[in-house]
Enzyme design. Sequence first.
Site, PDB file in Angstrom:
ATOM      1  N   ASP A  98     -31.376  -8.606  47.018  1.00  0.00           N
ATOM      2  CA  ASP A  98     -31.172  -9.694  46.083  1.00  0.00           C
ATOM      3  C   ASP A  98     -31.115 -10.979  46.891  1.00  0.00           C
ATOM      4  O   ASP A  98     -30.520 -11.012  47.967  1.00  0.00           O
ATOM      5  CB  ASP A  98     -29.857  -9.495  45.324  1.00  0.00           C
ATOM      6  CG  ASP A  98     -30.015  -9.741  43.847  1.00  0.00           C
ATOM      7  OD1 ASP A  98     -30.340 -10.891  43.486  1.00  0.00           O
ATOM      8  OD2 ASP A  98     -29.803  -8.810  43.059  1.00  0.00           O
ATOM      9  N   ASP A 194     -32.797 -14.373  42.485  1.00  0.00           N
ATOM     10  CA  ASP A 194     -31.845 -14.724  41.437  1.00  0.00           C
ATOM     11  C   ASP A 194     -32.122 -16.118  40.864  1.00  0.00           C
ATOM     12  O   ASP A 194     -32.344 -17.066  41.624  1.00  0.00           O
ATOM     13  CB  ASP A 194     -30.437 -14.692  42.064  1.00  0.00           C
ATOM     14  CG  ASP A 194     -29.328 -14.723  41.037  1.00  0.00           C
ATOM     15  OD1 ASP A 194     -29.268 -13.805  40.213  1.00  0.00           O
ATOM     16  OD2 ASP A 194     -28.504 -15.669  41.075  1.00  0.00           O
ATOM     17  N   GLU A 248     -36.167 -13.863  39.007  1.00  0.00           N
ATOM     18  CA  GLU A 248     -35.448 -13.814  37.733  1.00  0.00           C
ATOM     19  C   GLU A 248     -35.558 -15.195  37.115  1.00  0.00           C
ATOM     20  O   GLU A 248     -35.070 -16.170  37.685  1.00  0.00           O
ATOM     21  CB  GLU A 248     -33.979 -13.440  37.954  1.00  0.00           C
ATOM     22  CG  GLU A 248     -33.248 -13.251  36.637  1.00  0.00           C
ATOM     23  CD  GLU A 248     -31.759 -13.517  36.733  1.00  0.00           C
ATOM     24  OE1 GLU A 248     -30.995 -12.955  35.947  1.00  0.00           O
ATOM     25  OE2 GLU A 248     -31.343 -14.326  37.588  1.00  0.00           O
ATOM     26  N   HIS A 319     -27.880  -5.027  35.686  1.00  0.00           N
ATOM     27  CA  HIS A 319     -26.431  -5.182  35.821  1.00  0.00           C
ATOM     28  C   HIS A 319     -25.853  -6.279  34.937  1.00  0.00           C
ATOM     29  O   HIS A 319     -24.648  -6.488  34.929  1.00  0.00           O
ATOM     30  CB  HIS A 319     -26.103  -5.481  37.288  1.00  0.00           C
ATOM     31  CG  HIS A 319     -26.693  -6.797  37.712  1.00  0.00           C
ATOM     32  ND1 HIS A 319     -28.059  -6.979  37.846  1.00  0.00           N
ATOM     33  CD2 HIS A 319     -26.122  -7.993  37.977  1.00  0.00           C
ATOM     34  CE1 HIS A 319     -28.284  -8.233  38.188  1.00  0.00           C
ATOM     35  NE2 HIS A 319     -27.135  -8.870  38.273  1.00  0.00           N
TER      36      HIS A 319
END
Length: 542
Positions: A98, A194, A248, A319
Site C-alpha cells: 500500500d 491510496d 484508489e 478493508h
Amino acid sequence: MKKTWYRESVVYQIYPRSFCDSNNDGIGDINGIIQKLDYIKDLGVDIIWLSPIYDSPLEDNGYDISNYYAIHPDYGTIEDFKNLLNEVHKRELKLIMDLVINHTSTEHEWFKEAKKSKDNPYHDYYLWKETPNNWTSFFGGSAWEFNQSTNEFYLHLFAKNQADLNWENKNVRDEMKKMLRFWLEMGVDGFRCDVINLLAKTPGLPNGKNRIILVGKEHYMNHPTVHTYLKEIKSEVFNHYDCFTVGECVFITPEIALTYIEEEKELNMLFQFEHMAVDNYFVKWFLRPYKPIRLKKAFTKWQYAINNRGWNTMYLENHDQPRSISRFGDLEFPYELSSMLAALFLLQQGTPFIFQGQEIGMTNAGFSNITQYKDVETHNIYRIGRKIFSHKRMMKKIKYMSRDNARTPMQWDQTAYAGFSTAEPWIEVNPNYKTINVAKSIQNQESLYHFYKKLIRIRKENQTLVYGDYQDLMPKHKTIVLFERKDKNNQFLVLCNYKNKDQKRPKQIDFSNYEIVLSNYSTDASFLRPYEVCLLKQKNHA
Ligand code: TEU
Ligand code: CA
C-alpha cells in the site's frame, strides 16, 4: 488488446492486522502471513496486496504512516518482511504494498519538524492556513486542525492525525520517489496507491462551493496537476521496474478515470467506487435499499467505457467496505448468493481483487455496542451523527456500514478466536466462526472456497475470460444478469438469477448450443433457481 501479467492475475488483499497472528499477542503479523502463503497459493491467486505495515501510531490502522522505511513492530521487522518477499517469490507469487502518499501521520519526523515554526525547512512539506477554509474531512467535520506553535491550521482530508502533504514542494516529490525505489529495489512488485486522485490541491486553498458533504472537492479531487505528479513518478520510477500500480480514486467517473489509465499513461488500473454506492446515495452513511439492477448497471457502464482503452479492476470487498454477502442480497441462501457474486465479478473484464475471507463467505460482524468498534471513521461518524440522530438509528447505520465489518479476524478454524490467535484479538472475532471458517471450507468440496478455486482456474485457462469483450445481453432486466465474453476464438455467457426465487430461463439463449462450464447448482433444471449462476461456453464457436 495488450497482454500483461497484471491483467491476467488475480489479487488477494491481506489486512495484516486481522489475518494471522504468529506470536499470539492478538495482532496479525508478517510471520503469520508467511504461515498462510501455501493457503493463498493454493487458492490460485497470483498477487498479494498488503494493507499498510509501515511504522505508524495506528490511528487509522496504518494509513497514517510515521516512517515509510520501517515496519511497525506489531507486524515484525524489515528482516521479516524481506523473508516474506522471498517466500512469496519462491512460490511464484507477487507482492504489492500500500502506498499512502497523500498524507503522513502527524507523528512523522517531517510533520514534527514542520509544526515547530514557519521557517522550519519542513514547514512547506504540508498545507497550512491562518484561517481555515470551509473544506470538510472524509471522516466528518472540518478538514483543518489548529497548530499552537505557528498559530495556523494544517489540512487533513482524513483523520486529524493524517496531515496532507504539499505535493507542489519538489522535496516532497523527491522523497517519495526515493522511498518508492527503496521498496522496488528490495523486490516489491508494485503498489496500491491510496486516494491517489487527491494529491494536488488548488494553490491558495480557496473555499469550496456550498455543499452538504465533501466541501472543497473541486479543489482537491482530480486537480489537473495530479497528472503532472503521476507522470513524473511513472517516468522517473515505475517505468524502470517490472511493477504495476493500481490507484484508489474516490468519486471518479469513467471519463475522468481514462485521464489516468488510458494506455496506462499514469496508472495501470484504478479502483472506482460507483458499484459501492448501490445501497447508498454516494455517501456511505446515507443508506438506501439495495437493488441488483444498480450493481449490474454500474458494472456495465465501466465495462463499456474502459474496454480497449484501459483496464478495469473488479472487486466487491476491501478493508473499507462491509462484507458483500451482507449487502448485495439476502442471507437466506448464503452459498448460492456468494458463489453467484463471485462469478459475477470474476468473469468480467478486469483484474479481480479478492479481500481476505471473501472466499469463505465471511459476513458482517454487526457489533451492536459502539465500544466493540475500533475504526476511527466509525467513531467520528457516531459522534457527529448523534448530534442529530438517536443512538439506535446511528447504531443501525454502523452495524451495516462500518469498515470494521471487514476487519474482524480471519476465520481459520473452529478453535478459540477462530484459529487467528490464542490470545484475545485486537478486535472481536465474528461469532459465526464455528460455521464459517477455512478448515471447514477446504473439507467441504461443495463450499464457496472450492467454487472460488474453480473460477480462478477457469479464468486462467481461458484468455477469452480475461481479454474478451463484454456485452450486457439483458440490460433492462431487474433480476437476471446475462452477459457475454467474446473474442475471435470463443464465446462465453454468464447467466445469473439475481433473486431468492425461481425464475424462467431467458428465451434468447438456445441452451443446446452451449456446454455448462461451471454452475453453483449440482443438478440440472429447466428453470433458474435462487441465485443460480452458470458459465456457459458456446459449442463449436467459429
Ligand atoms: O480510503 C479512501 C477513502 O476515501 C475512504 O474514505 C473510503 O471512502 C472510506 O474508507 C469508506 O468508508 C483510503 C483507505 O482505503 C482507507 O482505509 C483510509 O482510511 C483512507 O484512504 C485514508 O488513508
Ligand atoms: Ca502478532
